[in-house]
Design a protein around this motif. Structure first.
Motif, PDB file in Angstrom:
ATOM      1  N   LYS A  34       2.082   5.034 -23.403  1.00 49.94           N
ATOM      2  CA  LYS A  34       3.194   6.042 -23.554  1.00 49.94           C
ATOM      3  C   LYS A  34       2.789   7.490 -24.373  1.00 49.94           C
ATOM      4  CE  LYS A  34       6.617   2.412 -24.063  1.00 49.94           C
ATOM      5  NZ  LYS A  34       7.576   1.449 -24.966  1.00 49.94           N
ATOM      6  N   LEU A  35       1.804   7.510 -25.023  1.00 51.29           N
ATOM      7  CA  LEU A  35       1.321   8.542 -25.639  1.00 51.29           C
ATOM      8  C   LEU A  35       0.680   9.675 -24.532  1.00 51.29           C
ATOM      9  CD1 LEU A  35      -0.263   7.724 -28.865  1.00 51.29           C
ATOM     10  CD2 LEU A  35       1.756   9.162 -28.639  1.00 51.29           C
ATOM     11  N   TRP A  36      -0.131   9.153 -23.805  1.00 52.48           N
ATOM     12  CA  TRP A  36      -1.089   9.923 -22.920  1.00 52.48           C
ATOM     13  C   TRP A  36      -0.798   9.940 -21.386  1.00 52.48           C
ATOM     14  CZ3 TRP A  36      -2.562  12.417 -26.811  1.00 52.48           C
ATOM     15  CH2 TRP A  36      -3.018  11.828 -28.002  1.00 52.48           C
ATOM     16  N   SER A  37       0.218   8.840 -21.093  1.00 57.70           N
ATOM     17  CA  SER A  37       0.413   8.825 -19.543  1.00 57.70           C
ATOM     18  C   SER A  37       2.045   9.224 -19.280  1.00 57.70           C
ATOM     19  CB  SER A  37      -0.019   7.588 -18.867  1.00 57.70           C
ATOM     20  OG  SER A  37       0.425   7.541 -17.582  1.00 57.70           O
ATOM     21  N   ALA A  38       2.450  10.055 -18.448  1.00 57.69           N
ATOM     22  CA  ALA A  38       3.930  10.268 -18.130  1.00 57.69           C
ATOM     23  C   ALA A  38       4.327   9.206 -17.613  1.00 57.69           C
ATOM     24  CB  ALA A  38       4.098  11.624 -17.410  1.00 57.69           C
ATOM     25  N   LYS A  39       5.490   9.130 -17.999  1.00 54.26           N
ATOM     26  CA  LYS A  39       6.357   8.036 -17.235  1.00 54.26           C
ATOM     27  C   LYS A  39       6.427   7.882 -15.783  1.00 54.26           C
ATOM     28  CE  LYS A  39      10.582   5.229 -17.545  1.00 54.26           C
ATOM     29  NZ  LYS A  39      11.888   5.153 -18.510  1.00 54.26           N
ATOM     30  N   ASP A  40       6.361   8.953 -15.445  1.00 56.64           N
ATOM     31  CA  ASP A  40       6.321   9.310 -13.829  1.00 56.64           C
ATOM     32  C   ASP A  40       4.949   9.671 -13.173  1.00 56.64           C
ATOM     33  OD1 ASP A  40       6.122  11.910 -14.867  1.00 56.64           O
ATOM     34  OD2 ASP A  40       7.581  12.783 -13.552  1.00 56.64           O
ATOM     35  N   SER A  41       4.009   9.510 -13.814  1.00 52.26           N
ATOM     36  CA  SER A  41       2.713   9.871 -13.412  1.00 52.26           C
ATOM     37  C   SER A  41       2.043   8.833 -12.657  1.00 52.26           C
ATOM     38  CB  SER A  41       1.710   9.978 -14.749  1.00 52.26           C
ATOM     39  OG  SER A  41       1.612   8.703 -15.148  1.00 52.26           O
ATOM     40  N   ARG A  42       1.111   8.788 -11.607  1.00 52.69           N
ATOM     41  CA  ARG A  42       0.871   7.962 -10.616  1.00 52.69           C
ATOM     42  C   ARG A  42       0.153   6.645 -11.265  1.00 52.69           C
ATOM     43  NH1 ARG A  42      -3.694   9.061  -5.823  1.00 52.69           N
ATOM     44  NH2 ARG A  42      -3.838   6.577  -5.283  1.00 52.69           N
ATOM     45  N   ALA A  43      -0.733   6.844 -12.371  1.00 51.31           N
ATOM     46  CA  ALA A  43      -1.294   5.795 -12.987  1.00 51.31           C
ATOM     47  C   ALA A  43      -0.079   4.933 -13.732  1.00 51.31           C
ATOM     48  CB  ALA A  43      -2.261   6.328 -14.179  1.00 51.31           C
ATOM     49  N   ARG A  44       0.668   5.484 -14.378  1.00 49.43           N
ATOM     50  CA  ARG A  44       1.777   4.657 -15.095  1.00 49.43           C
ATOM     51  C   ARG A  44       2.646   4.134 -14.032  1.00 49.43           C
ATOM     52  NH1 ARG A  44       4.712   6.197 -19.751  1.00 49.43           N
ATOM     53  NH2 ARG A  44       5.894   4.544 -20.379  1.00 49.43           N
ATOM     54  N   THR A  45       2.880   4.720 -12.875  1.00 48.96           N
ATOM     55  CA  THR A  45       3.925   4.136 -11.996  1.00 48.96           C
ATOM     56  C   THR A  45       3.123   2.981 -11.298  1.00 48.96           C
ATOM     57  OG1 THR A  45       4.991   6.318 -11.335  1.00 48.96           O
ATOM     58  CG2 THR A  45       5.157   4.458 -10.126  1.00 48.96           C
ATOM     59  N   GLU A  46       1.805   3.182 -10.820  1.00 46.51           N
ATOM     60  CA  GLU A  46       1.212   2.049 -10.263  1.00 46.51           C
ATOM     61  C   GLU A  46       0.811   1.047 -11.441  1.00 46.51           C
ATOM     62  OE1 GLU A  46      -1.328   5.134  -7.242  1.00 46.51           O
ATOM     63  OE2 GLU A  46      -2.435   4.452  -9.122  1.00 46.51           O
ATOM     64  N   ARG A  47       0.701   1.259 -12.537  1.00 46.10           N
ATOM     65  CA  ARG A  47       0.433   0.222 -13.469  1.00 46.10           C
ATOM     66  C   ARG A  47       1.718  -0.933 -13.588  1.00 46.10           C
ATOM     67  NH1 ARG A  47       1.812  -0.435 -18.881  1.00 46.10           N
ATOM     68  NH2 ARG A  47       0.428  -1.551 -20.018  1.00 46.10           N
ATOM     69  N   ASP A  48       2.839  -0.043 -13.688  1.00 43.51           N
ATOM     70  CA  ASP A  48       4.041  -0.720 -13.713  1.00 43.51           C
ATOM     71  C   ASP A  48       4.213  -1.482 -12.566  1.00 43.51           C
ATOM     72  OD1 ASP A  48       4.520   0.610 -16.150  1.00 43.51           O
ATOM     73  OD2 ASP A  48       5.993   2.286 -15.518  1.00 43.51           O
ATOM     74  N   TYR A  49       3.844  -1.119 -11.321  1.00 40.13           N
ATOM     75  CA  TYR A  49       3.986  -1.692 -10.201  1.00 40.13           C
ATOM     76  C   TYR A  49       3.376  -3.057 -10.143  1.00 40.13           C
ATOM     77  CZ  TYR A  49       4.600  -2.650  -5.358  1.00 40.13           C
ATOM     78  OH  TYR A  49       4.811  -3.341  -4.055  1.00 40.13           O
ATOM     79  N   PHE A  50       2.041  -2.945 -10.786  1.00 37.64           N
ATOM     80  CA  PHE A  50       1.130  -4.049 -10.807  1.00 37.64           C
ATOM     81  C   PHE A  50       1.491  -4.939 -11.639  1.00 37.64           C
ATOM     82  CE2 PHE A  50      -2.526  -6.470 -12.468  1.00 37.64           C
ATOM     83  CZ  PHE A  50      -3.225  -6.616 -11.357  1.00 37.64           C
ATOM     84  N   ASP A  51       1.968  -4.670 -13.048  1.00 43.40           N
ATOM     85  CA  ASP A  51       2.584  -5.566 -14.079  1.00 43.40           C
ATOM     86  C   ASP A  51       3.691  -6.280 -13.596  1.00 43.40           C
ATOM     87  OD1 ASP A  51       0.429  -4.562 -15.429  1.00 43.40           O
ATOM     88  OD2 ASP A  51       1.667  -3.426 -16.998  1.00 43.40           O
ATOM     89  N   SER A  52       4.797  -5.820 -12.835  1.00 43.15           N
ATOM     90  CA  SER A  52       5.748  -6.357 -12.412  1.00 43.15           C
ATOM     91  C   SER A  52       5.596  -7.210 -11.522  1.00 43.15           C
ATOM     92  CB  SER A  52       7.044  -5.089 -12.031  1.00 43.15           C
ATOM     93  OG  SER A  52       6.416  -4.560 -11.091  1.00 43.15           O
ATOM     94  N   HIS A  53       4.654  -7.105 -10.598  1.00 49.15           N
ATOM     95  CA  HIS A  53       4.423  -7.988  -9.669  1.00 49.15           C
ATOM     96  C   HIS A  53       3.351  -9.156  -9.704  1.00 49.15           C
ATOM     97  CE1 HIS A  53       6.621  -4.756  -7.479  1.00 49.15           C
ATOM     98  NE2 HIS A  53       6.857  -5.543  -6.455  1.00 49.15           N
ATOM     99  N   PHE A  54       2.334  -8.657 -10.530  1.00 48.04           N
ATOM    100  CA  PHE A  54       1.384  -9.799 -10.890  1.00 48.04           C
ATOM    101  C   PHE A  54       1.282 -10.151 -12.067  1.00 48.04           C
ATOM    102  CE2 PHE A  54       0.067  -6.702  -7.250  1.00 48.04           C
ATOM    103  CZ  PHE A  54       0.254  -7.595  -6.453  1.00 48.04           C
ATOM    104  N   GLY A  55       1.845  -9.406 -13.135  1.00 47.54           N
ATOM    105  CA  GLY A  55       1.748  -9.702 -14.420  1.00 47.54           C
ATOM    106  C   GLY A  55       0.540  -8.755 -15.143  1.00 47.54           C
TER     107      GLY A  55
END
Length: 1334
Positions: free
Chosen positions: A414-435
Motif C-alpha cells: 500500500k505504500l509503494w503501489s497505487a491501488k489502481d496500478s497495474r501491478a496492484r490490480t494484477e496482484r489483487d486479481y491473482f489473490d482473489s482467484h488463486f489465493g
C-alpha cells in the motif's frame, strides 16, 4: 518456486515395462532362423512378471483381445488375421498395463511414443525376435523355466533415433523433460546408452529381469549364434506418424521455426567516443565560461574603467557629478554618481509616471495591497493577543484531535503501489482467484570455517574417489536433521490454542497425505536418522557397497525416484511424497556439481490467506520460530534465517529504535532555536540579568510548539478524512515544517529586533508594520511550497502522494499560525522585554535598562552585513563563485544518467538485524529464481479446439500458443529472464484423458457414475466413457465433465498426471463447474540478485504477456482475452519502471508551481521568479549528482526527499530574492549586498545552523535507511540549499538580477518628495512665526 517442484513426485512411480522370455538349460539360439525365445508367462518376481522359455517359431495371434491390444500398441506387427507373434494375450496385457506411464509422458510427441513402443513391442512380441535377442540366463519358476536376462541388439540408428525423438519431450507439471524420470538422471546428462542401460537394469527396482542393450551396427557373433541388430523404421519427431501430427516445438527442437536472434544491447550514446552526457555538459561549461569571462572582462574594462581607459572622458563631465559608470532601470541606462553611497537619493534615476508599464503598475498594486493587508492584520493580532491565541489554539486543537482516529500504513504494498496500478490490480486479481502466495520460513546453514573434504570411494568395481564439502559429513547431517526436527516440533499459542507446524503448513496432497512441505536434502532420508546410517554390505560383510553418500548422489540426480539403484532401496521422495530439487535445497554449488555445495537450505512452506485474521496462527508460530532460531547456537554450523513476518518485525523494531535518535535531533534543533532567537546587546556583553531579559527562549519554544501544532493539525485533518499516514510522514514532515517555520520565525523576530520604532508608534503598530514588511515574503515561501506539494500529490505513488498532502497542509497551517498566534505571542514578549522582565520568569523585573530599539541585529547579522556580504560581492570573488557553481552543476548533470534505481532491501533493516545475514547468504548461495505465473483472465473458451490450440503445447498445437511462446522465451533466458518452460494444466489434462494404460487415469465408478481416483483398485472403476472426439480432442461435454475429476486426482504409481497437487488451485471452475474461468501457467525467472535484474525481469515478463495477449486475440478474434504475468515481487518493483518519469514529472510540477506562485506574489516579477527557478533547479541537479557520488539510489524514499528539497530550497531563495526585488539601491551589486545583509543572517541562523545540528545526530542512527536516505540527503539539502542561497544566488543577482521596478521607484520618489516638501513647509512656517514674534 515450489509450485513446479511439489508435483514432480507423480512422475517418480514409473514402472519399466519389461516382458521376459525363458530358456531352460544351456540355450543354443538359432538367431539366423528368427525363432522365438519365449512365449507366455511363467510367474512373477517382486519387480514384475517373467516369461517362459520357448524355442520355436512364432504363433498366430487368434485371441480377439490380444489382436485389439496389438492394433492399439503395436500396429506395426499386425499383418492381418494371421498375425504371428512370440507372445500370448497375457504378455500383451502386461505390455498394456506397463505402457500407462510412458503413454502419459510420451504421447504428447507421437513419433517418440511410437519409437518407444516399438522398442518393447519387438522385444515382447516380434515374430523374429531371436535375430536380435540373446538369452543370458534362465531360472526355474513355478510354471516352468523363465528367462533371467537377455541381450538386446540395436543399431546406432535406432537407438540414437529413438533418443533424439524423445530427448526434448516435456513434463508440463514439473517444467522438466520426461527423460529425467526414464533415465535415472537429469535429462541434460542423459544419452541414448545411459537411458537404455538404466531401463534395462534390475537395480532400478521396476525391471523384473536384466536387459543388456547392446548398441552397434555390426552383426554380433557368439559361440552359439549370430545376432543382427534390430533396425526397424524410426519416425523423426518432426515428422507425422500415420495420421498423428508431428511433435510440437516444445517436444522437438527440429520442429521449431527459427527463433529471432536476441536484440543487441543498445549502444551507449557517445560523441567522439565520449559519453554524450559528459560531452554535452563539458561543452555547456566551456561555452558558458567563455562568454561569461568575455562579459566580465568587457564589463570591467569598458564599464568600470578598471584600466583607466575612460579617464579622459570623465574629465569632460561636470565637477558636481563624478560618474563611475552606468546602470539600468528596466533597460534604460542611467549614469551613476560615485557619491551614491553617501547620497543615495541623488544617485537614483528620476522616473516619471509615463515610464511605468502596465505589468509594473499591477505588480506594485499587488505589493501594496499585500503590505497593507498584513500591516492591518498584524496590528489587529497584536492588539488582541489573548483572543487570537485562544481562537488559534482552539482551532488547532480541534484539528489535532483527529489524531485519535489516526492510522498508519505499514503494508509495503500500500505504500509503494497505487491501488489502481497495474501491478496492484494484477496482484489483487491473482489473490482473489488463486489465493495469495505462500508464506516462507527459511534457514540457510553453512560451515564457513570448515574446509574439510569428505572423501567417498564409489562402490566396487569402481575405484574412483569423489570429494564432497564438509556439509556432507555424516555427523553434520545428523546435526542438521536435529535442527530440522526441532523446528518441525516448535509450538506456539494463539488465543489459548496450541499451534503446530502441521496446523499451518502447506499440504499439497491433503487429505490423502497430511505431511508438510519441507524442502531439505534430509527428506531424501525421509527425515530419519536410521536411514542416514543405513549401509549395504557385500555378501561377506567386509566391504561397504553403498552408504548415505551413494543414496544422496543418486537422489540429487533423480530426485523423483521412488527407489534408489545403489542397493539401499530407499525412496528419494519426501515424507509428503514430493521430490526435493537440489537447486532449492542446496546452494553455492558450481553448475550441476552439487558435491561442491556450500550451503544447506531448509524451507518450510506455510499457507497464506487473504483474510489477515486467518494468518494470525501462522504469525504466532513464526514468532516462536524466530525466538527458537535466535536461541540456537552450534559451534559446528552457522545459520541465517528468516520468516514471512521478519521484515515487517524488523522495520517496526527499527522505527522504535530510532525514536531516541529522532528525538535527540529535534531537541538539538529546538534548543538552538530557543537560545539563538534572543536579542543580545553585543557580542561580549553577557551579564545574567541582561541575558535573561533579552533572551527569547519562551518565544522560541512557542514557535517550535506552533510548528508541532501545524503538523498535528495536518495529521488530524487528514485523519478525519480517512487518509492513512505513513512512517515517512511522521519522520519527514516535522523536519520540513520546522525548516519553513523556523526560517519565518527568525525573519519576523530579527526584523523586529533591527527595526527602530517610529515616534508615537506603539508596539502593536510597530509589529503590524513589521508584518507588513515581511508578511508577503513569508506568504511567498509558504504558499509556493504548499501549492507545489499539493500539485506533487497528483502522482500515482501512494507514499509520495500522501506525503505531499500532509506536507502541503502542514506548511499552510504553520503559516497561518505564525501570522496569528505567533504574532500575538511576539507582542506579549515585546511588552515583557520593554518592561525589563526576565524571559521564562516574567514576574521578575530588573531596573531600567537601555532600550535596544533598533540598535542591534546580533553578532551574526553584523558578520554577514559588514564582512561576509562585502567579501562575497567583490569583483574578483564573484567570477570565481560562478565558475565553481557552474562546474559542479555540469559535473552533477553529467552523471545523473548513471544514478542507480531501486531500494536495496538490506537498507530497510537495522544494522544489527539477523535478517541482514539472511539477505547476504541468499544473494551468495541462491540457485533459483522466483516463480512467475502467466494468468489467463476469464473469457477464453477452453472447451473449443481453437481455444485449446491457443494455449496448449503438445502435438497439434501451434508454436505461437501461450505455452509455445513461453517455451521459446525459456530458450533465451539471459534476455527474457524466463528460466524454464511453463507447466500446463491443459496438456496434462489431455494426457490424463487418454484411454491408454491399465488402468487408465480417467476412471468412473460404473455404479455411482462418480469419480474413481487413480489409486483406487476397485473392480467397479472403469475407464471414463467418452463421446465423439473432435480432431483427437474431447468434446465440450466430456471436457467439462471430467475436468473437476482431474483437478482432484492425486498422482500415483499408475497415473502420474493427476492434477490435484499441481493445478488444484490454478484452474477456476465457474458457473457451477460448467465452464473454465481464470487459470495460470507457471514457470520460473532466472536468478536475480540486483535491482536491475528484477526491473528487467518485470519488463520482459510484461512484454511476453502483452505479446501473448495480442496473439490470442488475433487467433480467437476476441479482444476481451487478457494474459498478464504475476510474481510476488512485481508489486514492489513496478514503481521502478516509471520512477525516472515520475521523478521528472514531480520535480517539474513542483518547480513550475513555485515559479507561477513567485511570479504572482512578487508582483508579476518574471525575472525574480526566474532567478528562484534557476537556483532551485541547480540545487536539485546538484543533489542528484550528490546521490550518484554517495551511492544513493533513486526510489520512492529519495523522491519524497527530492520533493521536500524543493520546498526547503524555496526558503533559501525566496526571501533573499524578494529582498533584492524590493530594494531601491541603485546598482545590482548594492541591491544584492542589501538583500544578503538583511535576509542572509536570518536564513543562515533560521535554517542552515538549525538543521545542521539535528542532521548530524541522524548519522548515529542504527537504521541504514536513516543513514543513507535521511542523514546523507538531508545534509545535501541543507548544504546545497545554503551554499546556493547564500553564495551563488546573491552573486547571480548581482549580475542578472531583476531591474529596479519603476513603479516602486516612482512611489518611493513621490514619498521622498512629499516628505521634503513637508519639511520645507514646516521650516517656512517656523521662519514666519519667528519673524512675527520678533
Amino acid at each position: 518456486m515450489l509450485l513446479g517442484a511439489k508435483y514432480y513426485n507423480m512422475l517418480a512411480y514409473f514402472q519399466f515395462l519389461v516382458i521376459c522370455l525363458c530358456w531352460a538349460g544351456v540355450s543354443i539360439t538359432k538367431a539366423e532362423n528368427g525363432q522365438c525365445i519365449w512365449y507366455g508367462e511363467c510367474g512373477s518376481t517382486s519387480a514384475g512378471k517373467v516369461n517362459c522359455l520357448y524355442e520355436g517359431p512364432s504363433k498366430v495371434m487368434e485371441d480377439p483381445e490380444g489382436m485389439n491390444i496389438l492394433q492399439t500398441y503395436c500396429p506395426d506387427l499386425v499383418t492381418g488375421n494371421q498375425t504371428e507373434t512370440c507372445c500370448d494375450v497375457a504378455q500383451l496385457r502386461t505390455l498394456q498395463s506397463n505402457m500407462g506411464l510412458p503413454q502419459q509422458f510420451f504421447l504428447r510427441c507421437p513419433a517418440c511414443y511410437n519409437n518407444f513402443l516399438n522398442l518393447y513391442c519387438y522385444l515382447t512380441c516380434g515374430p523374429h525376435q531371436g535375430r536380435f535377442l540373446g538369452i543370458n540366463g534362465t531360472a526355474a519358476g513355478t510354471n516352468g523355466t523363465y528367462v533371467k536376462a537377455v541381450s538386446y541388439y540395436l543399431t546406432n540408428e535406432y537407438a540414437q533415433g529413438m533418443y533424439n525423438s524423445c530427448k526434448n519431450v516435456q513434463m508440463p507439471s514439473a517444467n522438466e523433460k520426461a527423460l529425467s524420470i526414464f533415465c535415472g538422471r537429469p535429462a541434460a546428462q542423459c544419452t541414448a546408452q545411459s537411458w537404455l542401460t538404466y531401463m534395462g537394469s534390475t537395480a532400478n527396482g521396476h525391471t523384473p529381469f536384466g536387459i543388456n542393450f547392446v548398441i552397434g551396427d555390426k552383426n554380433v557373433t557368439t559361440p552359439n549364434a549370430t545376432y543382427v541388430p534390430m533396425n526397424y523404421t524410426i519416425t523423426p519427431c518432426n515428422k507425422q506418424y500415420k495420421n498423428r501430427s508431428a511433435c510440437s516445438c516444445q517436444d522437438c527442437e527440429t520442429s521449431c521455426a527459427p527463433v529471432p536472434p536476441i536484440p543487441p544491447q543498445p549502444k551507449p550514446c557517445t560523441i567522439l567516443h565520449i559519453d554524450c552526457y559528459y560531452f554535452v555538459f563539458a561543452m555547456i561549461f566551456l561555452v558558458f565560461n567563455l562568454f561569461f569571462y568575455i562579459y566580465v572582462i568587457c564589463y570591467n574594462v569598458l564599464v568600470r574603467n578598471s584600466l583607466g581607459v575612460m579617464d579622459s572622458y570623465s574629465r569632460l563631465d561636470s565637477d558636481d557629478e563624478d560618474y563611475t559608470g552606468t546602470f539600468c532601470v528596466n533597460g534604460d541606462k542611467k549614469k551613476k554618481a560615485r557619491g551614491g553611497s553617501q547620497n543615495q537619493r541623488s544617485s537614483l534615476p528620476k522616473v516619471s509616471h509615463a515610464d511605468i508599464n502596465c505589468l509594473e503598475k499591477s505588480g506594485s498594486w499587488m505589493e501594496c495591497k499585500l503590505e497593507s493587508f498584513f500591516h492591518a492584520w498584524g496590528t489587529f493580532c497584536a492588539r488582541h493577543p489573548i483572543l487570537i491565541i485562544v481562537v488559534g489554539l482552539t482551532i488547532a486543537g480541534a484539528l489535532s484531535a483527529g489524531i485519535a482516529v489516526f492510522k498508519v500504513t505499514t503494508d509495503p504494498v500500500k505504500l509503494w503501489s497505487a491501488k489502481d496500478s497495474r501491478a496492484r490490480t494484477e496482484r489483487d486479481y491473482f489473490d482473489s482467484h488463486f489465493g495469495p502466495f505462500y508464506r516462507t520460513e527459511q534457514v540457510i546453514i553453512t560451515r564457513p570455517h570448515n574446509n574439510t573434504v569428505v572423501q567417498h570411494k564409489l562402490p566396487p568395481p569402481s575405484e574412483q574417489i569423489v570429494n564432497y564439502t564438509s556439509l556432507f559429513d555424516k555427523e553434520f547431517l545428523h546435526l542438521v536433521l536435529d535442527l530440522q526436527l526441532a523446528i518441525e516440533n516448535i509450538t506456539a499459542e494463539y488465543n489459548g490454542e496450541k499451534v503446530t507446524l502441521e496446523d499451518i503448513c502447506f499440504q499439497p496432497l491433503s487429505p490423502d497425505n497430511t505431511k508438510c512441505t519441507i524442502q531439505s536434502i534430509l527428506q531424501y532420508f525421509q527425515n530419519n536418522h536410521s536411514n542416514i546410517d543405513k549401509v549395504k554390505m557385500d555378501e561377506y560383510g567386509f566391504f561397504v557397497l553403498a552408504d548415505y553418500l551413494d543414496h544422496l548422489r543418486y537422489c540429487l540426480q533423480a530426485p523423483a525416484s521412488t527407489q534408489d539403484t545403489v542397493g539401499l532401496n530407499m525412496s528419494c521422495l519426501a515424507e509428503s511424497d514430493q521430490p526435493i530439487f537440489p537447486w532449492i535445497a542446496l546452494g553455492g554449488f558450481d553448475g550441476d556439481n552439487h558435491n561442491s555445495s556450500e550451503a544447506i537450505v531448509l524451507t518450510f512452506i506455510v499457507n497464506n490467506h487473504l483474510d489477515e485474521e486467518m494468518n494470525k496462527k501462522a504469525e504466532a508460530w513464526e514468532k516462536s520460530f524466530i525466538e527458537h532460531m535466535k536461541a540456537f547456537s552450534s559451534p559446528d554450523m552457522t545459520v541465517s534465517y528468516s520468516s514471512e513476518r521478519s521484515i515487517e518485525d524488523e522495520i517496526e523494531r527499527e522505527s522504535n529504535s530510532d525514536v531516541l535518535t529522532i528525538l535527540a535531533s529535534y531537541l538539538i534543533m529546538f534548543g538552538y532555536i530557543a537560545i539563538t532567537l534572543g536579542q543580545y546587546r553585543d557580542c561580549v556583553d553577557f551579564s545574567i540579568p541582561k541575558l535573561m531579559m533579552d533572551a527569547k527562549i519562551t518565544l522560541g519554544l512557542a514557535g517550535v510548539v506552533i510548528v508541532l501544532l501545524s503538523v498535528s493539525s495536518s495529521l488530524g485533518m487528514f485523519s478525519y478524512c480517512g487518509v492513512a499516514a505513513t512512517l515517512i510522514i511522521i519522520e519527514v514532515v516535522p523536519f520540513l515544517v520546522l525548516a519553513v517555520g523556523v526560517d519565518n520565525i527568525f525573519i519576523l523576530v530579527q526584523t523586529f529586533q533591527r527595526d527602530k520604532r517610529r515616534p508615537n508608534e506603539s508596539i502593536e503598530e510597530q509589529i503590524g508594520r513589521i508584518l507588513g514588511q515581511v508578511g508577503p515574503s513569508m506568504m511567498l515561501s509558504s504558499f509556493s511550497e504548499s501549492i507545489a506539494f499539493y500539485l506533487g500529490a497528483l502522482t500515482n505513488m501512494p507514499a509520495v502522494r500522501v506525503f505531499s498532502l500532509y506536507a502541503a497542509q502542514a506548511v499552510l497551517f504553520d503559516f497561518l499560525l505564525q501570522i496569528t498566534v505567533f504574532i500575538a505571542l511576539m507582542t506579549l514578549d515585546a511588552k515583557r522585554q520593554k518592561d525589563n522582565r526576565f524571559d521564562m520568569c516574567c514576574f521578575i523585573k530588573v531596573g531600567n535598562q537601555k532600550s535596544l530599539d533598533g540598535n542591534s541585529g546580533g553578532c551574526l547579522y553584523k558578520i554577514v552585513k559588514d564582512y561576509y556580504s562585502h567579501f562575497l560581492l567583490k569583483e574578483w570573488v564573484r567570477p570565481i563563485v560562478v565558475t565553481i557553481f557552474t562546474f559542479y552543476f555540469c559535473l552533477s548533470g553529467a552523471v545523473i544518467h548513471k544514478l542507480g534505481i531501486g531500494l536495496d532491501q538490506k537498507l530497510s533493516m537495522p544494522d544489527d538485524s539477523y535478517v541482514l545475514d539472511y539477505f547476504k547468504n541468499l544473494s551468495a548461495y541462491l540457485h533459483t529464481g522466483a516463480p512467475v505465473y502467466f494468468v489467463v483472465e476469464e473469457g477464453l473458451d477452453y472447451k473449443s479446439v481453437a481455444g485449446q490450440n491457443a494455449i496448449c503445447g503438445g502435438n497439434g498445437c501451434p508454436q505461437n500458443s501461450l505455452v509455445g511462446q513461453l517455451f521459446t522465451a525459456s530458450g533465451q533466458p539471459s534476455y527474457t529472464k524466463i528460466a524454464q518452460p511453463t507447466s500446463s494444466w491443459l496438456d496434462d489434462y489431455l494426457s490424463w484423458l487418454s484411454p491408454g494404460g491399465d488402468p487408465p487415469c480417467c476412471r468412473e465408478n460404473n455404479l455411482t457414475h462418480g469419480f474413481c481416483p487413480s489409486m483406487d483398485n476397485s473392480s467397479t472403476c472403469i475407464g471414463c466413457p467418452m463421446g465423439k472426439s473432435i480432431h483427437g480432442r474431447p468434446n465440450e461435454v466430456d471436457f467439462m465433465k471430467y475436468l473437476p475429476w482431474f483437478l482432484k486426482d492425486n498422482p500415483g504409481t499408475k497415473c502420474a498426471k493427476g492434477g490435484h497437487a499441481a493445478y488444484g488451485s490454478g484452474v477456476n471452475l465457474i458457473k457451477n463447474k460448467t465452464d473454465v474461468g481464470a487459470t495460470y501457467f507457471m514457470t520460473y525467472h532466472t536468478i536475480m540478485t540486483e535491482n536491475e535484474d528484477y526491473i528487467n525481469g518485470l519488463k520482459m515478463a510484461r512484454k511476453i504477456g502483452d505479446n501473448i495477449t495480442s496473439t490470442l486475440r488475433t487467433m480467437l478474434h476476441n479482444d476481451k482475452i487478457t494474459v498478464f504475468p504475476y510474481s510476488v515481487w512485481y508489486v514492489f518493483y513496478e514503481q521502478y519502471l516509471s520512477i525516472v518519469k515520475d521523478t521528472i514529472e514531480n520535480l517539474c510540477i513542483c518547480i513550475g508551481a513555485i515559479f507561477v506562485v513567485t511570479f504572482l506574489l512578487l508582483g508579476f516579477d518574471f525575472f525574480s521568479a526566474l532567478m528562484i527557478l534557476i537556483t532551485i533547479g541547480m540545487i536539485v541537479v546538484d543533489i542528484l549528482g550528490f546521490m550518484y557520488l554517495w551511492d544513493i539510489t533513486l526510489n520512492a524514499v529519495s523522491l519524497v526527499n527530492l520533493v521536500m528539497a524543493i520546498g526547503i530550497s524555496v526558503e533559501f531563495c525566496a526571501h533573499i530574492t524578494r529582498a533584492f526585488a524590493v530594494s531601491l539601491q541603485p546598482t545590482r551589486v548594492e541591491r544584492a549586498h542589501d538583500s544578503l545583509a538583511h535576509m542572509g543572517s536570518s536564513v543562515l541562523s533560521g535554517i542552515t545552523l538549525t538543521k545542521l545540528g539535528g542532521i548530524i545526530v541522524l548519522a548515529f542512527s542504527k537504521s541504514q535507511l536513516f543513514q543513507v536516505f535521511y542523514f546523507r540527503m538531508y545534509l545535501a539539502m541543507v548544504v546545497y540549499g545554503a551554499t546556493h542561497g547564500l553564495i551563488f544566488l546573491p552573486v547571480m543577482l548581482s549580475y542578472i538580477g531583476p531591474p529596479l521596478n519603476k513603479a516602486k521607484l516612482y512611489k518611493h520618489q513621490n514619498k521622498i518628495e512629499h516628505e521634503t516638501n513637508s519639511i520645507t513647509v514646516q521650516h517656512h512656517n517656523q521662519s514666519n512665526y519667528e519673524s512675527i514674534t520678533s
